[in-house]
Design an enzyme around this catalytic site. Structure first.
Site, short mmCIF file in Angstrom:
data_model
loop_
_atom_site.label_atom_id
_atom_site.label_comp_id
_atom_site.label_asym_id
_atom_site.label_seq_id
_atom_site.Cartn_x
_atom_site.Cartn_y
_atom_site.Cartn_z
N LYS A 1 53.82 39.23 32.39
CA LYS A 1 53.62 39.81 31.08
C LYS A 1 53.12 41.25 31.21
CE LYS A 1 54.65 35.72 29.72
NZ LYS A 1 53.74 34.62 29.45
N ASP B 1 43.08 31.27 29.99
CA ASP B 1 44.46 31.63 30.32
C ASP B 1 44.66 33.04 29.77
OD1 ASP B 1 47.17 32.10 30.40
OD2 ASP B 1 47.75 30.23 29.40
N TRP C 1 50.40 27.88 23.69
CA TRP C 1 50.04 27.80 25.11
C TRP C 1 48.85 26.89 25.37
CZ3 TRP C 1 53.68 28.44 28.27
CH2 TRP C 1 54.68 29.40 28.05
C1 LIG Z 1 53.93 33.09 29.64
C2 LIG Z 1 52.69 32.32 29.51
C3 LIG Z 1 52.45 31.15 30.27
C4 LIG Z 1 53.49 30.50 31.14
O1 LIG Z 1 53.85 31.22 32.22
P1 LIG Z 1 54.97 30.63 33.22
O2 LIG Z 1 55.00 31.69 34.26
O3 LIG Z 1 56.24 30.52 32.45
O4 LIG Z 1 54.51 29.34 33.74
C5 LIG Z 1 51.24 30.52 30.12
N1 LIG Z 1 50.30 30.99 29.29
C6 LIG Z 1 50.49 32.10 28.55
C7 LIG Z 1 49.41 32.57 27.64
C8 LIG Z 1 51.69 32.80 28.64
O5 LIG Z 1 51.88 33.89 27.90
#
Ligand SMILES: *Cc1c(COP(=O)(O)O)cnc(C)c1O
Length: 384
Positions: free
Chosen positions: A200, A176, A102
């Site tokens: 998530k 993030d 990521w």
């Molecule tokens: C799932 C995830 C993303 C991406 O999310 P989207 O909704 O598919 O854009 C970005 N960063 C992390 C750490 C993630 O787990």
């Protein structure tokens, strides 16, 4: 309790059953309004009430200080990879710590809008450990420093956010936190901006939470789409354009569920009841410990992440190297088929890593981890 299977999906992921049930009960008529939440104007008093409650609950759960704005946006974590540099980079330079799939994506996307410098990386050790902050080559002219505080694919997590000031860096830290938001507390004194997709740990896909310190607003590049200009979004209480109303509602129900969660702990020998995110943190720690302890003593299954970097939320694991080399694909297939029959869903690893992955988000009870371990034990005895 429920007869539903345990769902280990990395995302979109399991939600608390109580949340789904309440949403189902309110589907046709929210609180006597005669409308379902999806059918409401985002500017009507009913939805405003839902929105304000959700925002207040999120602030309370994560102890977000008043100098931070909470934005409910769309576009997911991936869109934020562009939106952050569009708002914070001033077209100049930003520093990236690459610790997995990521953060790697984040650096690549940011390079479209600014000079994106990778100042530390664990790629050489196959994303299995965290580079120590003291080894980061922080630049004095960085507009911000980006980390992914929990790498969902590689299963590594910062157990502590870096203290950039102590490292002599004044740039704001961007995290993030998509895949561990609300699983543990956040030290906001070390953060300038945090973003995360809801799917998530908080709600359905479609809502992205952004928590941003007020002094970072107002620097968007002129090419930044208006709907993604943090200052405009903040000024309009996330209603510059139509926000993802139903997703905000479900996230709000999850926040209420989180506030009701309790766990007991002992401090200096006295029992203490923890609530909300503090309770989740203790529970998540116990869940992850149970699974890692099992993997570490197993001669068949293994975690390949260095212990101090292991994620509490996402646990990639594998058959040992010999078994994998001998009959990996067939064994994984048999494992997943049996797991499904045993009521254990979505344990397949990410396509870039292969193997298996158990995501242990807030909605996964300890009983789910115990059921997984029972299945692993049984597979060791009779599945090979
Ligand atoms: C799932 C995830 C993303 C991406 O999310 P989207 O909704 O598919 O854009 C970005 N960063 C992390 C750490 C993630 O787990």
């Amino acid at each position: 309790m429920s007869a539903r299977p345990f769902n280990f999906s990395a995302g979109p992921a399991a939600l608390p059953e109580a949340v789904l049930q309440q949403a189902a009960a309110e589907m046709l008529d929210w609180h006597g309004s005669g409308m379902g939440v999806m059918e409401m104007s985002h500017r009507g008093k009913e939805f405003i009430q839902i929105y304000e409650q959700a925002e207040a609950d999120f602030r309370e759960l994560l102890a977000i200080p008043p100098e931070f704005k909470i934005l409910f946006m769309q576009g997911g974590g991936l869109a934020e990879n562009a939106i952050v540099p569009l708002n914070l980079s001033k077209g100049l330079a930003a520093d990236f710590v690459v610790t997995g799939g990521w953060s790697q994506k984040s650096a690549k996307e940011a390079a479209k809008y600014c000079q994106a410098r990778v100042i530390a990386s664990n790629e050489a050790t196959h994303f299995a450990e965290l580079p120590a902050p003291t080894s980061w080559r922080l630049n004095p002219d960085a507009e911000y420093v980006h980390i992914c505080s929990n790498e969902t694919i590689h299963g590594i997590e910062f157990q502590q956010l870096p203290d950039l000031k102590a490292l002599g860096c004044d740039a704001p830290l961007v995290i993030d936190f998509s895949s561990h938001v609300a699983s543990r507390s956040v030290d906001w004194s070390r953060v300038g901006l945090a973003f995360g997709g809801a799917q998530k740990n908080l709600g359905p896909a479609g809502v992205t939470l952004v928590v941003v310190r007020e002094d970072l607003l107002g620097h968007a590049l002129s090419i930044c789409p208006s709907a993604f200009d943090y200052q405009l979004v903040a000024k309009n209480d996330s209603m510059y354009n139509t926000p993802p109303t139903y997703g905000i509602y479900i996230a709000g129900l999850t926040f209420q569920w989180l506030k009701q969660q309790t766990e007991m702990t002992t401090v200096n020998g006295s029992p203490i009841e923890l609530r909300g995110v503090a309770a989740m943190e203790v529970r998540n720690q116990a869940k992850a410990q149970l699974l890692y302890d099992y993997l570490d003593q197993s001669s068949v299954f293994e975690s390949r992440v260095e212990p101090s970097a292991r994620s509490r939320m996402n646990v990639p694991f594998f058959f040992n190297q010999a078994l994998e080399a001998e009959r990996g694909a067939a064994l994984y297939e048999a494992f997943l088929k049996g797991a499904k029959t045993a009521g254990l869903l979505q344990l397949k690893g990410h396509k870039s890593l292969g193997g298996l992955r158990a995501s242990l988000y807030n909605a996964m009870p300890l009983a789910g981890v115990q059921a997984l371990i029972a299945y692993l034990q049984a597979f060791e005895k009779t599945g090979l």
